[in-house]
Design a protein around this motif. Structure first.
Motif, short mmCIF file in Angstrom:
data_model
loop_
_atom_site.label_atom_id
_atom_site.label_comp_id
_atom_site.label_asym_id
_atom_site.label_seq_id
_atom_site.Cartn_x
_atom_site.Cartn_y
_atom_site.Cartn_z
N UNK A 264 27.12 79.14 68.63
CA UNK A 264 26.82 80.57 68.78
C UNK A 264 26.71 81.25 67.42
N UNK A 265 27.62 80.91 66.49
CA UNK A 265 27.57 81.47 65.14
C UNK A 265 26.31 81.03 64.43
N UNK A 266 25.99 79.74 64.53
CA UNK A 266 24.79 79.22 63.88
C UNK A 266 23.53 79.88 64.42
N UNK A 267 23.49 80.07 65.73
CA UNK A 267 22.33 80.72 66.35
C UNK A 267 22.21 82.17 65.86
N UNK A 268 23.34 82.85 65.73
CA UNK A 268 23.32 84.21 65.21
C UNK A 268 22.85 84.28 63.77
N UNK A 269 23.31 83.32 62.94
CA UNK A 269 22.87 83.28 61.55
C UNK A 269 21.38 82.99 61.48
N UNK B 272 21.24 74.38 60.80
CA UNK B 272 22.59 74.00 61.19
C UNK B 272 22.48 72.79 62.09
N UNK B 273 23.17 71.71 61.74
CA UNK B 273 23.13 70.53 62.60
C UNK B 273 24.49 69.84 62.63
N UNK B 274 24.68 69.07 63.67
CA UNK B 274 25.93 68.34 63.90
C UNK B 274 25.61 66.88 64.11
N UNK B 275 26.33 66.00 63.45
CA UNK B 275 26.14 64.56 63.60
C UNK B 275 27.35 63.98 64.31
N UNK B 276 27.10 63.37 65.46
CA UNK B 276 28.19 62.71 66.17
C UNK B 276 28.56 61.45 65.42
N UNK B 277 29.67 60.87 65.73
CA UNK B 277 30.13 59.68 65.01
C UNK B 277 30.91 60.09 63.78
N UNK B 278 30.26 60.79 62.85
CA UNK B 278 30.97 61.29 61.66
C UNK B 278 31.56 62.67 61.93
N UNK B 279 31.14 63.27 63.02
CA UNK B 279 31.59 64.61 63.41
C UNK B 279 31.47 65.59 62.25
N UNK C 39 29.40 68.79 60.47
CA UNK C 39 28.50 69.93 60.58
C UNK C 39 27.84 70.15 59.23
N UNK C 40 26.58 70.48 59.22
CA UNK C 40 25.86 70.81 57.99
C UNK C 40 25.23 72.18 58.17
N UNK C 41 25.51 73.08 57.24
CA UNK C 41 24.97 74.43 57.25
C UNK C 41 24.15 74.58 55.96
N UNK C 42 22.83 74.73 56.09
CA UNK C 42 21.98 74.82 54.91
C UNK C 42 21.12 76.08 54.98
N UNK C 43 21.12 76.85 53.90
CA UNK C 43 20.33 78.06 53.76
C UNK C 43 19.26 77.81 52.72
N UNK C 44 17.99 78.12 53.05
CA UNK C 44 16.88 77.95 52.12
C UNK C 44 16.16 79.29 51.95
N UNK D 92 25.90 75.93 52.73
CA UNK D 92 26.78 77.08 52.94
C UNK D 92 28.25 76.69 52.85
N UNK D 93 28.62 75.50 53.38
CA UNK D 93 30.02 75.11 53.37
C UNK D 93 30.48 74.58 52.01
#
Length: 117
Positions: free
Chosen positions: A9-14, A37-44, A46-51, A72-73
């Motif tokens: 929800x936060x990622x969608x808002x951003x 914003x993406x999430x990788x299972x297995x490694x769990x 989150x990646x937040x990237x602003x361009x 961002x992180x």
């Protein structure tokens, strides 16, 4: 599960806010940004990237743009991508690209043509 839904929800808002803030300032200058914003299972992970991106269109048909990616992180400036392009005909684009790193040293220049059909 609540963390995943809240993060989504936060990622969608951003992402909505970034796309809504893209603006034509006038005189051929445009400002905008992409949020990935993406999430990788297995490694769990989150990646937040602003361009953020800025572009300028000249009256004689040459477009100039510059963009950079910011994690961002873990904010770290990695450089700027520079590009100039021009439509030679309706379906032929001429372009040049170069990247500068965090120390503002420039890399190799890429020049080319793109034919669209």
């Amino acid at each position: 599960m609540k963390k995943i839904l809240a993060s989504f929800a936060i990622a969608l808002g951003i992402a909505y806010g970034a796309s809504a803030s893209a603006a034509d300032i006038g005189n051929g200058i445009n400002l905008g940004a992409d949020v990935d914003v993406n999430y990788t299972t297995g490694t769990e992970a989150w990646v937040y990237k602003l361009t953020p991106e800025m572009s300028y269109s000249t009256p004689w048909g040459i477009g100039l743009s510059a963009d950079t990616s910011i994690m961002i992180d873990d904010p770290e400036f990695t450089g700027i991508n520079w590009e100039a392009s021009m439509m030679a005909m309706d379906n032929l684009e001429i372009y040049g690209k170069i990247k500068s790193d965090a120390d503002h040293d420039f890399g190799d220049v890429t020049m080319g043509l793109t034919l669209s059909f």
